[in-house]
Structure formats: C-alpha cells, structure tokens
Design an enzyme around this catalytic site. Structure first.
Site, PDB file in Angstrom:
ATOM      1  CD  GLU A  86     -21.709 -27.956  -8.845  1.00 51.00           C
ATOM      2  OE1 GLU A  86     -22.718 -28.513  -8.749  1.00 51.00           O
ATOM      3  OE2 GLU A  86     -21.588 -26.966  -9.899  1.00 51.00           O
ATOM      4  CG  HIS A 107     -22.725 -23.649 -12.442  1.00 51.22           C
ATOM      5  ND1 HIS A 107     -22.084 -24.314 -13.888  1.00 51.22           N
ATOM      6  CD2 HIS A 107     -23.470 -24.703 -12.033  1.00 51.22           C
ATOM      7  CE1 HIS A 107     -22.710 -25.507 -13.697  1.00 51.22           C
ATOM      8  NE2 HIS A 107     -23.375 -25.701 -12.652  1.00 51.22           N
ATOM      9  CB  SER A 109     -22.335 -37.055 -12.326  1.00 52.37           C
ATOM     10  OG  SER A 109     -22.028 -36.204 -13.486  1.00 52.37           O
ATOM     11  CG  ASN A 146     -27.958 -25.660 -12.084  1.00 52.45           C
ATOM     12  OD1 ASN A 146     -28.628 -24.843 -12.636  1.00 52.45           O
ATOM     13  ND2 ASN A 146     -26.667 -25.404 -12.404  1.00 52.45           N
ATOM     14  CE  LYS A 148     -26.111 -28.400 -15.405  1.00 52.16           C
ATOM     15  NZ  LYS A 148     -24.799 -28.749 -15.645  1.00 52.16           N
ATOM     16  N   GLY A 182     -28.350 -32.431 -14.081  1.00 54.79           N
ATOM     17  CA  GLY A 182     -29.243 -33.567 -14.714  1.00 54.79           C
ATOM     18  C   GLY A 182     -30.454 -34.121 -14.060  1.00 54.79           C
ATOM     19  CD  GLU A 200     -22.864 -25.935 -16.936  1.00 53.46           C
ATOM     20  OE1 GLU A 200     -24.178 -25.455 -16.687  1.00 53.46           O
ATOM     21  OE2 GLU A 200     -22.855 -27.314 -16.601  1.00 53.46           O
ATOM     22  N   GLY A 207     -21.916 -32.945 -15.442  1.00 49.56           N
ATOM     23  CA  GLY A 207     -22.774 -33.351 -16.581  1.00 49.56           C
ATOM     24  C   GLY A 207     -22.007 -34.429 -17.174  1.00 49.56           C
TER      25      GLY A 207
HETATM   26  C1  PEP Z   1     -24.634 -28.806 -11.664  1.00 48.44           C
HETATM   27  O1  PEP Z   1     -24.909 -27.952 -12.956  1.00 48.44           O
HETATM   28  O2  PEP Z   1     -24.384 -28.027 -11.038  1.00 48.44           O
HETATM   29  C2  PEP Z   1     -24.293 -30.012 -11.862  1.00 48.44           C
HETATM   30  C3  PEP Z   1     -23.767 -30.786 -10.684  1.00 48.44           C
HETATM   31  O3  PEP Z   1     -24.539 -30.791 -13.072  1.00 48.44           O
HETATM   32  P1  PEP Z   1     -24.849 -32.368 -13.049  1.00 48.44           P
HETATM   33  O4  PEP Z   1     -25.650 -33.005 -11.725  1.00 48.44           O
HETATM   34  O5  PEP Z   1     -25.618 -32.600 -14.412  1.00 48.44           O
HETATM   35  O6  PEP Z   1     -23.477 -32.929 -13.138  1.00 48.44           O
END
Ligand code: PEP
Length: 255
Positions: free
Chosen positions: A170, A98, A216, A13, A15, A238, A100, A176
């Site tokens: 998630e 998601h 993460s 992803n 983003k 990330g 976010e 993040g």
């Molecule tokens: C995500 O945005 O779906 C995600 C899991 O981000 P990160 O891996 O940065 O925690």
C-alpha cells in the site's frame, strides 16, 4: 508458481466507518452480490461491528477481519484488543501495520512485528501492510523501504506461519487520495516483496504467498491492477463502503 494457483483475496478495510445498523445494511447488500465469488472475500470492520458482522456472514463466503490487535494476550493496556480476544469471537483475519496506524498511532516496524507474532500465535491470518511515502518514492528508495518493512515484520515468523499470511503493498501516497499506483508500479513492488519472501523462506513459500495491492483501488482500475502477475488481490478502503463498488472489484478478481 502460476498466479492462478494462489488464492486471490479481496479485503475491505472499513476503517472507522459503519455503525451496527450500517454494518447490517452493507453486508445484507453485499452477500448476494459476492455469493458466487471466485476469490476470497474479507471485510475488516471496526471492533464494535465484529460480532454483528460475524453473525450476518455466518454460512456465507464472506470472512471477517479486524483492523489491529495488541501484542499481549491480556493485561494493563487500556483501550487495546488482543489477538486471542479476536480469535475467540471467531474473527479470522487482522490488518496489521496499516499506514494510518504507522502515521497517527506511532506504529513502528518493531511493534508491527510484535502484533504479527501475537496474531499468528492466536491462529489469526494477518494482512501485513507495507508501503513507501511519496518522499521515499521520489528519493528512489521504495525498494529498500518496502524490503525493510517486510523483513522487520517477519522476524521470528516461520515458513509454515507465512503460509497463513497475506502481504498488502500500500503506497502511502495512494491511500485515500484517489491517486492509484500504475499497474506497472504495483506489479513491480509486489514482485519485489515476493523476492524478499523468497530470500527468507525459499521460492515455493514465496510463490504461495498472496500479495495484495491497496491504494485507491476501485471498480474501474481493479482489473488492470489485478492482471499483474504478482498482484493477487486488493486491500480496499473507500470503495469497500459501497456494496456495488466492492462487489465489482470482487468480480474483477474472480476472472
Ligand atoms: C486502505 O485503507 O487500506 C486503502 C487502500 O484505502 P483506499 O482504498 O481508500 O485508498
């Protein structure tokens, strides 16, 4: 069903990252690194990078996804992109719900359901994101929250349509933040999501459903998370922005 019979899916992803030149650079670096992957590999790019990503990945084992779609096919929805528009481009996957989007853009279980229905109707493969906040985990209601999100999103979805879906667990507190769920926590909630799916669609349909962990995930912790019986892949934020890191996760999922 044996986990080995479910397709493992590693999805990046991106983003709101990567211009078109950066998209080219990242995908050109990634292609040779994941060419022999033993799992599905997806990159979910910003809308503006989709066309470039599709051209750059044509004929490779990389699949392309978007990060959202609207519930209407067309109309007066300024700034939105519809599922048929994505399908027409050649996009296969779409991330929906998601955290976010839920946190910053007023996404609710009801709008996630409407977007999911539209994505399925357009022939896309939705990656449905669910997960609890830290407060909810500390209050001991993770199971209830996640079960509710899954059930609400799946309203009106048939068993055949579930066969085109992926669910991503998630935990909001792990996205993040550099704070990963333990393998046990990830495995437990992914197992619960499978139970919820089994309650709705029967065990066979639930056993065939790929369930990802996201939050993460990185090259170092991927193998342990992916070893959990109900964790069938990862949704990676990330670490998907660096070809070597993302490829290392793909490799961990290919074993
Ligand atoms: C995500 O945005 O779906 C995600 C899991 O981000 P990160 O891996 O940065 O925690």
């Amino acid at each position: 069903m044996n986990k080995a019979l479910r397709p493992a899916v590693i999805a990046g992803n991106w983003k709101m990252n990567n211009t078109r030149p950066q998209t080219r650079e990242l995908l050109e670096a990634l292609k040779p690194l994941v060419a022999g992957a033993g799992c599905q590999v997806v990159v979910c790019t910003p809308f503006t990078d989709l066309e470039a990503a599709l051209a750059l990945t044509a004929g490779t084992n990389l699949h392309v996804g978007a990060q959202n779609c609207h519930w209407a096919a067309s109309g007066a929805f300024t700034g939105e992109i519809s599922a048929p528009m994505l399908a027409e481009l050649g996009v296969e996957y779409v991330v929906l719900g998601h955290s976010e989007r839920r946190q910053y853009f007023g996404e609710t279980d009801a709008t996630v359901n409407r977007r999911l229905r539209a994505a399925l109707d357009a022939g896309l493969r939705p990656i449905l994101c669910v997960g609890e906040t830290l407060d909810q985990r500390e209050a001991g209601i993770t199971g209830e929250v996640v079960a509710m999100q899954v059930k609400a999103a799946l309203c009106g979805v048939t068993a055949e349509e579930l066969g085109r879906m992926i669910v991503a667990y998630e935990p909001v507190w792990a996205i993040g933040t550099g704070r990963t769920a333990t393998a046990g926590q990830a495995g437990e909630v992914c197992g619960l999501i499978r139970q919820v799916a089994a309650g709705l669609y029967g065990q066979a349909a639930a056993d065939a459903l790929p369930i990802q962990y996201g939050g993460s995930m990185n090259a170092k912790n991927a193998a342990e998370l992916l070893a959990q019986p109900d964790v069938d892949g990862g949704l990676i934020g990330g670490a998907s922005l660096k070809a070597a890191d993302f490829a290392a996760i793909v490799e961990a999922a290919s074993k």
